[in-house]
Motif scaffolding. Structure first.
Motif, mmCIF file in Angstrom:
data_model
loop_
_atom_site.group_PDB
_atom_site.id
_atom_site.type_symbol
_atom_site.label_atom_id
_atom_site.label_comp_id
_atom_site.label_asym_id
_atom_site.label_seq_id
_atom_site.Cartn_x
_atom_site.Cartn_y
_atom_site.Cartn_z
ATOM 1 N N HIS A 1 -13.228 -5.042 0.986
ATOM 2 C CA HIS A 1 -12.239 -5.913 0.322
ATOM 3 C C HIS A 1 -11.782 -7.020 1.276
ATOM 4 C CE1 HIS A 1 -11.767 -4.371 -3.649
ATOM 5 N NE2 HIS A 1 -11.488 -3.143 -3.257
ATOM 6 N N ASP B 1 -13.949 -4.629 -7.369
ATOM 7 C CA ASP B 1 -15.066 -4.005 -6.644
ATOM 8 C C ASP B 1 -16.404 -4.699 -6.892
ATOM 9 O OD1 ASP B 1 -13.265 -2.273 -5.646
ATOM 10 O OD2 ASP B 1 -13.880 -0.548 -6.859
ATOM 11 N N HIS C 1 -14.770 1.004 2.297
ATOM 12 C CA HIS C 1 -14.564 0.184 1.100
ATOM 13 C C HIS C 1 -13.467 -0.882 1.320
ATOM 14 C CE1 HIS C 1 -14.396 -0.616 -3.225
ATOM 15 N NE2 HIS C 1 -13.075 -0.541 -3.137
ATOM 16 N N SER D 1 -5.215 -2.725 -4.376
ATOM 17 C CA SER D 1 -6.247 -2.325 -5.333
ATOM 18 C C SER D 1 -5.736 -1.184 -6.193
ATOM 19 C CB SER D 1 -7.504 -1.898 -4.563
ATOM 20 O OG SER D 1 -7.250 -0.684 -3.885
HETATM 21 ZN ZN ZN Z 1 -11.795 -1.533 -4.428
#
Ligand code: ZN
Ligand code: KG4
Length: 359
Positions: free
Chosen positions: A119, A326, A115, A147
């Motif tokens: 980003h 996201d 993930h 985040s």
């Molecule tokens: Zn995130």
């Protein structure tokens, strides 16, 4: 080449389609179904509720993404990319199983990405409409990932080559924004609400602590003391506690108080993030700084880091706001580079890892 991205690591169900053309990744569609309204009732993300909502949302979001991109079927997709961690187990499982099923049924290559890589690679996606600025990425670079779950400085010598220079020892920056918002009864997620209040507040009103800004002093064998340079780790829990203490001291929380405390809190977070990012870039002798993650949607942080980066002769890149929080477009972008460099992942071997590290 058309890439289908799937992201379900926390509370956003997202499916995107990117097209590779003329050395750039264009967004054909990037649908994000937010669960904010549901989780707002509880003041934060409830994992079980998030997982169930992903199951309900996944197929409608997939269909809308294909429709908006004018792609008739997954048959017309060349690569599928999904998030396999870090994140909430019950949420990740929905995305990865959707991706595996589609890859198996339509015989498409599949890649599984971190993930946080997503980003970072949000910086390499541009919306078709604002296509003027093609990102010409030059390694090495330093990226600040901020985040809800992570605050991290990463050194990248090349595509997919990550070295973590520092990270948070306790709360992530976004988490601190959310917790401060909760104690002020502002709602979830706290970041955008605090940013708005801070615009009209006095950032000097409260003098909140800036943690981890001083290097340790050690005693040398000779007996002399030596001050080490500050490390590149972060800590936001002391700051959060100071804010909470100020709120508890207050008999009546006025609008002015909310604005001043938001501005002073935001100032403390931004100062530490900007200073440490510049130190990291100087120490690693890079020419380029990236920022990414949900907190990068904060215009005050983005502008301050941009200004300081340019003043110190660094190139600065930040994703457009919509790609900071996201979304699946960033997962498709990271997947494209991973596939290009390392090839597809094995359908049988890939699995979720809620604690996946960037390596
Ligand atoms: Zn995130
Ligand atoms: O990257 P993201 O969407 O999800 C995670 O991977 O965690 O980040 C969500 C976080 C939340 O903590 C939210 O409060 C924060 O990003 N955030 C902001 C802003 N917009 C979102 N923080 C500060 N200012 C904002 N404008």
């Amino acid at each position: 080449m058309v890439i289908l991205g799937i992201e379900t690591s926390c509370d956003d169900t997202s499916v995107a389609l990117l097209k590779l053309g003329d050395n750039k990744l264009d967004i054909l569609s990037n649908i994000v179904s937010s669960q904010i309204n549901i989780h707002n009732l509880y003041g934060g993300v409830v994992p079980e509720v998030a997982s169930r909502a992903h199951i309900e949302n996944m197929i409608p979001v997939l269909k809308k993404s294909l429709r908006d991109a004018k792609i008739k079927s997954v048959k017309d997709v060349d690569l599928i990319s999904t998030t396999c961690g870090p994140g909430l187990v019950g949420s990740l499982v929905v995305g990865i199983n959707t991706a595996k099923t589609l890859a198996f049924a339509f015989k498409k290559p599949l890649v599984c990405v971190n993930h946080l890589e997503g980003h970072i690679y949000a910086n390499l996606v541009r919306e078709v409409k604002s296509q003027k600025s093609k990102v010409k990425i030059k390694f090495p670079l330093v990226v600040l990932i901020v985040s809800g779950g992570h605050t991290m400085l990463v050194h990248m010598k090349d595509h997919l080559k990550y070295k973590i220079l520092g990270e948070t020892k306790d709360d992530a920056a976004g988490e601190a924004f959310d917790k401060v918002a909760r104690v002020l009864n502002l709602g979830y997620p706290g970041g955008p609400i605090i940013e708005k209040l801070a615009e009209k507040g006095d950032a000097e009103y409260f003098k909140f602590p800036r943690a981890e800004m001083e290097g340790k002093t050690i005693r040398l064998e000779s007996g002399f003391l030596k001050k080490l340079p500050p490390n590149l780790d972060f800590s936001f829990s002391g700051l959060k506690t100071s804010v909470i203490n100020e709120v508890r001291k207050k008999r009546r929380v006025t609008d002015k108080f909310k604005k001043d405390i938001s501005a002073s809190f935001q100032e403390a977070v931004v100062e530490v993030l900007v200073q440490k990012t510049l130190w990291a870039a100087e120490r690693k002798k890079v020419k380029t700084i990236f920022i990414s993650g949900g907190v990068a949607a904060n215009s005050y942080l983005k502008e301050k880091l941009k200004k300081e980066s340019l003043k110190n002769n660094f190139n600065f890149f930040a994703p457009p706001k919509i790609l900071c929080t996201d979304n699946a477009a960033m997962i498709a972008a990271a997947g494209y580079f991973k596939y290009k460099i390392k090839g597809p992942d094995s359908l049988k071997k890939i699995k979720i890892d809620p604690n996946l590290r960037l390596k």
